[in-house]
Design a protein around this motif. Structure first.
Motif, mmCIF file in Angstrom:
data_model
loop_
_atom_site.group_PDB
_atom_site.id
_atom_site.type_symbol
_atom_site.label_atom_id
_atom_site.label_comp_id
_atom_site.label_asym_id
_atom_site.label_seq_id
_atom_site.Cartn_x
_atom_site.Cartn_y
_atom_site.Cartn_z
ATOM 1 N N UNK A 24 43.419 31.473 39.895
ATOM 2 C CA UNK A 24 43.113 30.040 39.924
ATOM 3 C C UNK A 24 42.945 29.553 41.354
ATOM 4 N N UNK A 25 43.751 30.099 42.267
ATOM 5 C CA UNK A 25 43.608 29.744 43.686
ATOM 6 C C UNK A 25 42.267 30.219 44.244
ATOM 7 N N UNK A 26 41.709 31.274 43.622
ATOM 8 C CA UNK A 26 40.396 31.795 44.044
ATOM 9 C C UNK A 26 39.249 31.011 43.402
ATOM 10 N N UNK A 27 39.575 30.050 42.533
ATOM 11 C CA UNK A 27 38.547 29.216 41.932
ATOM 12 C C UNK A 27 38.122 29.602 40.539
ATOM 13 N N UNK A 53 43.578 42.933 43.869
ATOM 14 C CA UNK A 53 43.135 42.587 42.523
ATOM 15 C C UNK A 53 42.045 41.520 42.567
ATOM 16 N N UNK A 54 42.249 40.489 43.384
ATOM 17 C CA UNK A 54 41.244 39.428 43.486
ATOM 18 C C UNK A 54 39.922 39.987 44.013
ATOM 19 N N UNK A 55 40.013 40.908 44.976
ATOM 20 C CA UNK A 55 38.802 41.521 45.521
ATOM 21 C C UNK A 55 38.073 42.323 44.458
ATOM 22 N N UNK A 56 38.819 43.070 43.647
ATOM 23 C CA UNK A 56 38.192 43.861 42.581
ATOM 24 C C UNK A 56 37.499 42.950 41.568
ATOM 25 N N UNK A 57 38.098 41.820 41.258
ATOM 26 C CA UNK A 57 37.490 40.878 40.320
ATOM 27 C C UNK A 57 36.154 40.381 40.870
ATOM 28 N N UNK A 74 33.778 30.920 36.952
ATOM 29 C CA UNK A 74 33.860 32.108 36.106
ATOM 30 C C UNK A 74 35.169 32.114 35.323
ATOM 31 N N UNK A 75 35.092 32.599 34.107
ATOM 32 C CA UNK A 75 36.251 32.648 33.226
ATOM 33 C C UNK A 75 36.859 34.050 33.231
ATOM 34 N N UNK A 76 38.153 34.123 33.448
ATOM 35 C CA UNK A 76 38.868 35.398 33.457
ATOM 36 C C UNK A 76 40.009 35.320 32.446
ATOM 37 N N UNK A 77 40.032 36.274 31.523
ATOM 38 C CA UNK A 77 41.118 36.385 30.562
ATOM 39 C C UNK A 77 42.083 37.467 31.051
#
Length: 246
Positions: A40-43, A126-130, A20-23
């Motif tokens: 990036x560490x989350x893939x 934040x990573x969880x919300x994404x 998945x792409x995140x800006x």
């Protein structure tokens, strides 16, 4: 190479198994680097921008699956970025704000943001919300391809699950994906009081009670669109969707 397809509502979504792409749009180099490194560490594949014009240009060229967007930006602010990006194509937006200001939050939700976080925040949250926002997009795509029969009518309020549309007095009401899911959650058990924690778990897949203010802000935004009288507050507990007495 990542492949994408276009859903019925025009939003580009990543194919199963694709990264998945995140800006990430943030003008503080320390914060933007920390967010990018964690994602990036989350893939995730990550691009960054540090001002409003660059954010809009990058979003148009790169077609991200999700946007993390600070409100205060050079050029023009995050609210204008959100308006312009959403005009190009629907994309989930996680808004960041340095101020614990409810007005900022409601305005952000009003221009198409799906969720918000107030600085400072933990990178874990934040990573969880994404992840939660992207799962919601997937669920919406599945729902659109497997329509449920009929339209739920609660007085002058109509909820069309198949088209993810809401009408009040036969007039279309534009809801964000999060607002739609929140309304459906309340409508599944009309008049029943659902706690903030229940709504947070059901709609956001987030079990941490620290996020209950997110629920409150989305409820306020939803009330502004469908009518304040339709959602009852039970102080200290949660919310219920009011329906006409039979």
């Amino acid at each position: 190479m990542e492949q994408t397809h276009t859903s019925q509502n025009g939003a580009a979504t990543a194919t199963p198994g694709a990264q998945r792409r995140v800006l990430v749009v943030e003008d503080d180099p320390t914060i933007v680097d920390a967010i990018a490194a964690r994602l990036r560490a989350e893939g995730f594949l990550v691009q960054t921008a540090m001002d409003g014009p660059a954010a809009v240009d990058t979003a148009e060229a790169w077609q991200p699956d999700l946007l993390i967007l600070d409100i205060m930006l050079p050029g023009f602010d995050g609210l204008e970025v959100c308006r312009r990006v959403q005009a190009q194509r629907p994309v989930p937006v996680l808004m960041l704000t340095a101020r614990d200001d409810e007005t900022d939050m409601l305005v952000g939700l009003g221009v198409g943001a799906d969720d918000y976080m107030t600085k400072p925040f933990s990178m874990r949250e934040l990573a969880a919300r994404v992840h939660v926002l992207l799962r919601r997009v997937e669920r919406a795509a599945i729902a659109a391809s497997t329509p449920r029969s009929g339209i739920l009518r609660l007085g002058e309020l109509e909820i069309d699950h198949a088209q993810r549309r809401v009408r009040v007095r036969s007039e279309d009401v534009h809801l964000t994906p999060t607002e739609f899911d929140l309304l459906v959650c309340l409508a599944n058990t009309p008049r029943a009081v659902l706690s903030r924690e229940q709504l947070l778990a059901e709609v956001w897949d987030w079990a941490d009670a620290s996020g209950t203010r997110t629920v409150d802000s989305h409820i306020k935004a939803l009330r502004r669109k469908i009518g304040a009288e339709r959602i009852r507050t039970v102080h200290g507990v949660g919310y219920a969707l009011e329906t006409p007495t039979p």
